[in-house]
Design a protein around this motif. Structure first.
Motif, mmCIF file in Angstrom:
data_model
loop_
_atom_site.group_PDB
_atom_site.id
_atom_site.type_symbol
_atom_site.label_atom_id
_atom_site.label_comp_id
_atom_site.label_asym_id
_atom_site.label_seq_id
_atom_site.Cartn_x
_atom_site.Cartn_y
_atom_site.Cartn_z
ATOM 1 N N ASP A 71 0.853 -1.184 0.000
ATOM 2 C CA ASP A 71 0.000 0.000 0.000
ATOM 3 C C ASP A 71 0.888 1.233 0.000
ATOM 4 O OD1 ASP A 71 0.941 0.265 2.586
ATOM 5 O OD2 ASP A 71 -0.885 -0.459 3.520
ATOM 6 N N SER A 72 0.262 2.399 0.042
ATOM 7 C CA SER A 72 1.009 3.645 -0.140
ATOM 8 C C SER A 72 1.778 4.101 1.087
ATOM 9 C CB SER A 72 0.051 4.763 -0.576
ATOM 10 O OG SER A 72 -0.985 4.933 0.368
ATOM 11 N N VAL A 73 1.650 3.424 2.223
ATOM 12 C CA VAL A 73 2.422 3.826 3.394
ATOM 13 C C VAL A 73 3.822 3.206 3.371
ATOM 14 C CG1 VAL A 73 0.361 4.128 4.805
ATOM 15 C CG2 VAL A 73 1.612 1.964 4.887
ATOM 16 N N CYS A 74 4.054 2.289 2.444
ATOM 17 C CA CYS A 74 5.375 1.650 2.341
ATOM 18 C C CYS A 74 5.646 1.358 0.872
ATOM 19 C CB CYS A 74 5.410 0.361 3.167
ATOM 20 S SG CYS A 74 7.042 -0.418 3.230
ATOM 21 N N ARG A 75 6.043 2.388 0.153
ATOM 22 C CA ARG A 75 6.219 2.271 -1.295
ATOM 23 C C ARG A 75 7.405 1.390 -1.671
ATOM 24 N NH1 ARG A 75 6.295 8.429 -2.897
ATOM 25 N NH2 ARG A 75 7.133 8.563 -0.791
ATOM 26 N N GLU A 76 8.303 1.136 -0.728
ATOM 27 C CA GLU A 76 9.455 0.285 -1.019
ATOM 28 C C GLU A 76 9.096 -1.199 -0.999
ATOM 29 O OE1 GLU A 76 12.422 1.415 -1.929
ATOM 30 O OE2 GLU A 76 11.673 3.465 -1.793
#
Length: 207
Positions: free
Chosen positions: A43-48
């Motif tokens: 999801d977008s809270v952990c793009r890595e």
């Protein structure tokens, strides 16, 4: 997108958030190139697609635990002799504790945990560690400001990767918060975002 979830770093028995570091290559690993493991964002809270736990010692900074998400089961490979295990953690609780915010984020089991990998990051330079986040200054996008942490430390590692200096920046952090109310801070943030967004939009039509 929501603000990014920060990596963790253990120092002198306490858990901090890894706020910033001045030489990005020293605390990053190309997982696919080095181990054949390709992280995929959940999801977008952990793009890595992964997040790490480091341990800061006198002898250097070591990556001890890796939480990673891959697309397929077969994409998980051994890392430094460690095999991943399924993990379930309460992301809502983690965010509430680390950001000082109550975010309604569901618990999920997407990541797998590589435990005890002990990778020397060969870090030399400055690293900021933060604890006790003041949620009044929590931003919704990008990364949190260093002064928003009431407990803020700067570790400086020399060219040999040894811990050379520790700076307690709590007083500086408190002074910065005293200089600017949350309302003033967010007014500035919104103006910066608007300007950068406007510039970004113009660039998209520069054919």
């Amino acid at each position: 997108m929501p603000a990014e979830f920060n990596d963790r770093i253990i120092f002198q028995g306490k858990e901090y958030e890894l706020v910033a570091f001045d030489e990005p290559e020293f605390l990053t690993i190309d997982w696919q190139k080095r181990y054949g493991v390709r992280p995929i964002p959940v999801d977008s809270v952990c793009r890595e697609g992964c997040w790490c736990v480091f341990k800061a010692q006198k002898e250097g900074i070591f990556l001890t635990d890796l939480y990673i998400h891959c697309q397929y089961d077969g994409d998980y490979k051994p890392i430094e002799g460690s095999l991943p295990q399924p993990v379930s953690y309460d992301k809502e609780r983690i965010f509430a504790e680390s950001k000082g915010l109550l975010l309604e984020v569901p618990t999920y089991q997407a990541y797998r945990h590589y435990a005890g990998v002990q990778i020397d990051m060969h870090c030399h330079g400055k690293v900021l560690l933060g604890r006790d986040f003041d949620g009044c200054y929590g931003v919704s996008f990008g990364y949190q400001e260093a002064f928003a942490y009431r407990d803020l430390l700067e570790l400086i590692y020399d060219k040999e990767g040894k811990l050379a200096e520790i700076k307690d920046l709590a007083a500086w952090s408190a002074k910065k918060r005293a200089e600017k109310t949350p309302e003033e801070f967010f007014e500035e943030e919104s103006r910066k975002f608007f300007k950068s967004r406007t510039r970004w939009n113009k660039e998209q039509f520069d054919f």
